[in-house]
Design a protein around this motif. Structure first.
Motif, PDB file in Angstrom:
ATOM      1  N   ALA A 106     -14.677   8.371 -19.034  1.00  0.00           N
ATOM      2  CA  ALA A 106     -14.260   9.946 -18.533  1.00  0.00           C
ATOM      3  C   ALA A 106     -12.733   9.899 -18.821  1.00  0.00           C
ATOM      4  N   ASP A 107     -12.033  11.137 -18.824  1.00  0.00           N
ATOM      5  CA  ASP A 107     -10.573  10.975 -18.729  1.00  0.00           C
ATOM      6  C   ASP A 107     -10.034  10.296 -17.608  1.00  0.00           C
ATOM      7  N   GLY A 108     -10.845  10.333 -16.525  1.00  0.00           N
ATOM      8  CA  GLY A 108     -10.145   9.709 -15.327  1.00  0.00           C
ATOM      9  C   GLY A 108     -11.212   9.918 -13.922  1.00  0.00           C
ATOM     10  N   VAL A 109     -10.647   9.395 -13.034  1.00  0.00           N
ATOM     11  CA  VAL A 109     -11.414   9.719 -11.813  1.00  0.00           C
ATOM     12  C   VAL A 109     -10.672  10.000 -10.461  1.00  0.00           C
ATOM     13  N   VAL A 110     -10.809  11.042  -9.670  1.00  0.00           N
ATOM     14  CA  VAL A 110     -10.069  11.297  -8.551  1.00  0.00           C
ATOM     15  C   VAL A 110     -10.876  11.158  -7.263  1.00  0.00           C
ATOM     16  N   VAL A 111     -10.423  10.578  -6.454  1.00  0.00           N
ATOM     17  CA  VAL A 111     -10.812  10.292  -4.649  1.00  0.00           C
ATOM     18  C   VAL A 111     -10.248  11.385  -3.971  1.00  0.00           C
ATOM     19  N   ALA A 112     -10.557  12.295  -3.154  1.00  0.00           N
ATOM     20  CA  ALA A 112     -10.041  13.114  -2.634  1.00  0.00           C
ATOM     21  C   ALA A 112     -10.384  13.197  -0.941  1.00  0.00           C
ATOM     22  N   THR A 113      -9.551  13.204  -0.356  1.00  0.00           N
ATOM     23  CA  THR A 113      -9.739  13.430   1.350  1.00  0.00           C
ATOM     24  C   THR A 113     -10.385  15.194   1.366  1.00  0.00           C
ATOM     25  N   PRO A 114     -10.852  15.224   2.485  1.00  0.00           N
ATOM     26  CA  PRO A 114     -11.130  16.655   2.911  1.00  0.00           C
ATOM     27  C   PRO A 114      -9.954  17.646   2.302  1.00  0.00           C
ATOM     28  N   ALA A 115      -8.925  17.187   2.683  1.00  0.00           N
ATOM     29  CA  ALA A 115      -7.705  18.374   2.364  1.00  0.00           C
ATOM     30  C   ALA A 115      -7.440  18.265   0.831  1.00  0.00           C
ATOM     31  N   GLY A 116      -7.508  17.208   0.250  1.00  0.00           N
ATOM     32  CA  GLY A 116      -7.507  17.312  -1.176  1.00  0.00           C
ATOM     33  C   GLY A 116      -8.687  17.696  -1.937  1.00  0.00           C
ATOM     34  N   SER A 117      -9.812  17.945  -1.362  1.00  0.00           N
ATOM     35  CA  SER A 117     -11.146  18.283  -1.814  1.00  0.00           C
ATOM     36  C   SER A 117     -10.980  19.643  -2.358  1.00  0.00           C
ATOM     37  N   ARG A 118      -9.985  20.531  -1.833  1.00  0.00           N
ATOM     38  CA  ARG A 118      -9.653  21.847  -2.083  1.00  0.00           C
ATOM     39  C   ARG A 118      -8.659  21.992  -3.227  1.00  0.00           C
ATOM     40  N   GLY A 119      -8.292  21.047  -3.659  1.00  0.00           N
ATOM     41  CA  GLY A 119      -7.272  21.197  -4.871  1.00  0.00           C
ATOM     42  C   GLY A 119      -7.601  20.506  -6.193  1.00  0.00           C
ATOM     43  N   PRO A 134       0.765  -1.313   0.025  1.00  0.00           N
ATOM     44  CA  PRO A 134      -0.070  -0.123   0.000  1.00  0.00           C
ATOM     45  C   PRO A 134       0.789   1.455   0.098  1.00  0.00           C
ATOM     46  N   VAL A 135       0.247   2.245  -0.488  1.00  0.00           N
ATOM     47  CA  VAL A 135       0.988   3.701  -0.617  1.00  0.00           C
ATOM     48  C   VAL A 135      -0.177   4.679   0.196  1.00  0.00           C
ATOM     49  N   PRO A 136       0.806   5.467   1.011  1.00  0.00           N
ATOM     50  CA  PRO A 136      -0.333   6.289   1.684  1.00  0.00           C
ATOM     51  C   PRO A 136      -0.603   7.638   0.818  1.00  0.00           C
ATOM     52  N   ALA A 137      -1.667   8.211   1.160  1.00  0.00           N
ATOM     53  CA  ALA A 137      -2.411   9.283   0.442  1.00  0.00           C
ATOM     54  C   ALA A 137      -3.087  10.513   1.319  1.00  0.00           C
ATOM     55  N   LEU A 138      -2.599  11.500   1.429  1.00  0.00           N
ATOM     56  CA  LEU A 138      -3.010  12.453   2.333  1.00  0.00           C
ATOM     57  C   LEU A 138      -4.111  13.557   1.522  1.00  0.00           C
ATOM     58  N   PHE A 139      -3.869  13.461   0.121  1.00  0.00           N
ATOM     59  CA  PHE A 139      -4.747  14.669  -0.631  1.00  0.00           C
ATOM     60  C   PHE A 139      -5.831  13.680  -1.560  1.00  0.00           C
ATOM     61  N   ASP A 140      -5.066  12.976  -2.565  1.00  0.00           N
ATOM     62  CA  ASP A 140      -5.914  12.410  -3.479  1.00  0.00           C
ATOM     63  C   ASP A 140      -5.373  11.331  -4.122  1.00  0.00           C
ATOM     64  N   VAL A 141      -6.195  10.515  -4.750  1.00  0.00           N
ATOM     65  CA  VAL A 141      -5.961   9.298  -5.467  1.00  0.00           C
ATOM     66  C   VAL A 141      -6.553   9.369  -6.869  1.00  0.00           C
ATOM     67  N   THR A 142      -5.819   9.450  -7.902  1.00  0.00           N
ATOM     68  CA  THR A 142      -6.287   9.727  -9.207  1.00  0.00           C
ATOM     69  C   THR A 142      -5.975   8.664 -10.337  1.00  0.00           C
ATOM     70  N   LEU A 143      -7.014   7.904 -10.995  1.00  0.00           N
ATOM     71  CA  LEU A 143      -6.711   7.146 -12.063  1.00  0.00           C
ATOM     72  C   LEU A 143      -7.032   7.953 -13.411  1.00  0.00           C
ATOM     73  N   VAL A 144      -6.077   8.146 -14.261  1.00  0.00           N
ATOM     74  CA  VAL A 144      -6.173   9.133 -15.345  1.00  0.00           C
ATOM     75  C   VAL A 144      -5.571   8.437 -16.658  1.00  0.00           C
ATOM     76  N   THR A 145      -6.425   8.680 -17.808  1.00  0.00           N
ATOM     77  CA  THR A 145      -5.761   8.056 -19.164  1.00  0.00           C
ATOM     78  C   THR A 145      -4.412   8.933 -19.230  1.00  0.00           C
ATOM     79  N   ALA A 146      -3.336   8.246 -19.658  1.00  0.00           N
ATOM     80  CA  ALA A 146      -2.049   8.895 -19.807  1.00  0.00           C
ATOM     81  C   ALA A 146      -1.956   9.934 -21.103  1.00  0.00           C
ATOM     82  N   GLU A 147      -2.756   9.345 -22.098  1.00  0.00           N
ATOM     83  CA  GLU A 147      -2.561  10.292 -23.350  1.00  0.00           C
ATOM     84  C   GLU A 147      -3.876  11.378 -23.525  1.00  0.00           C
ATOM     85  N   PRO A 148      -3.836  12.477 -23.711  1.00  0.00           N
ATOM     86  CA  PRO A 148      -4.821  13.452 -23.775  1.00  0.00           C
ATOM     87  C   PRO A 148      -5.883  12.865 -24.863  1.00  0.00           C
ATOM     88  N   ALA A 149      -7.090  13.057 -24.305  1.00  0.00           N
ATOM     89  CA  ALA A 149      -8.261  13.121 -25.473  1.00  0.00           C
ATOM     90  C   ALA A 149      -8.476  11.540 -25.520  1.00  0.00           C
TER      91      ALA A 149
END
Length: 245
Positions: free
Chosen positions: A142-155, A108-123
């Motif tokens: 979608a191009d991706g999806v982001v999971v954010a903690t309260p701290a990460g939800s501001r970014g 496992p890897v710790p995350a304080l702000f966010d976890v993002t799955l995103v397509t590497a190539e634009p469009a």
């Protein structure tokens, strides 16, 4: 934390912050040190320093410096006074959740702000599935999806159209990035246990944890996100409010 305090500085340019800490010291009250392992307080410079301190330090109190919205950081010119406040016992301890991010059986890897799955190539659009509470919540193209903690939800999550999650909530926001349909939903879900997967890819999909590339994901891989613990943040008079820009 009144009394002797061992202070470490986590920064790519630590010298100015170390000097500020040294100027704030009175006698043996504050002792700047180069390592974080045995520190009582870690002065974390910027978002990168804060992420690094969370990845390398488990028990120390953390003082965020110029780390952006969501973490109640202090400005760089207030570091000395902030450290002196901590040493004098004039700081509150505020807990911020830390997530565990695990792909299949990998470490496992710790995350304080966010976890993002995103397509590497634009469009390039892929299809992502979101599971929570033992059931499928939804799927989205979608191009991706982001999971954010309260701290990460501001970014980054906010830039993708996600809501701000108050730190009093044991929850994360889950937000599609540039969804294919205009009425795609986002979700605020408990942070106990989530699973994200790529159901169809039209290009390589990258996993980013707090902005750091953790490699590509295959279609059959499952990324599990759960609450792992907390990091304690020092809040002093100079600390920004959670809702401050």
């Amino acid at each position: 934390m009144a009394g002797d305090v061992t202070v470490a500085v986590e920064s790519d340019d630590a010298a100015p912050l170390v000097e500020a800490v040294e100027r704030a010291a009175t006698g043996a009250a504050v002792r700047p040190t180069g390592g974080t392992a045995d520190a009582d307080l870690v002065v974390a410079d910027g978002r990168a320093g804060l992420v690094e301190s969370v990845r390398t330090t488990t028990d120390a109190l953390v003082l965020p410096v110029d780390a952006g919205a969501g973490v109640r950081s202090v400005p760089r010119d207030a570091v000395g006074r902030a450290v002196a406040d901590v040493a004098a016992g004039a700081a509150d301890r505020v807990e911020r959740p830390v997530l565990s991010v695990r792909v299949d059986d990998a470490d496992p890897v710790p995350a304080l702000f966010d976890v993002t799955l995103v397509t590497a190539e634009p469009a390039r659009i892929s299809e992502y599935a979101v599971h929570g509470g033992g059931r499928r919540i939804d799927g989205v193209r979608a191009d991706g999806v982001v999971v954010a903690t309260p701290a990460g939800s501001r970014g980054y999550a906010a830039a993708a159209g996600g809501p701000t999650v108050d730190p009093a909530c044991a929850a994360v926001s889950v937000t599609p990035i540039a969804p294919f349909v205009t009425d795609a939903e986002g979700w605020v879900l408990p942070d106990a246990s989530l699973a994200l997967s790529v159901e169809r890819d039209e290009g390589d999909v990258s996993l980013l944890v707090d902005g750091r590339d953790e490699g590509n994901l295959s279609v059959d891989a499952t990324t599990r996100v759960s609450r792992a613990g907390v990091v304690e943040v020092a809040v002093v008079e100079a600390s920004a409010d959670f809702y401050s820009a």
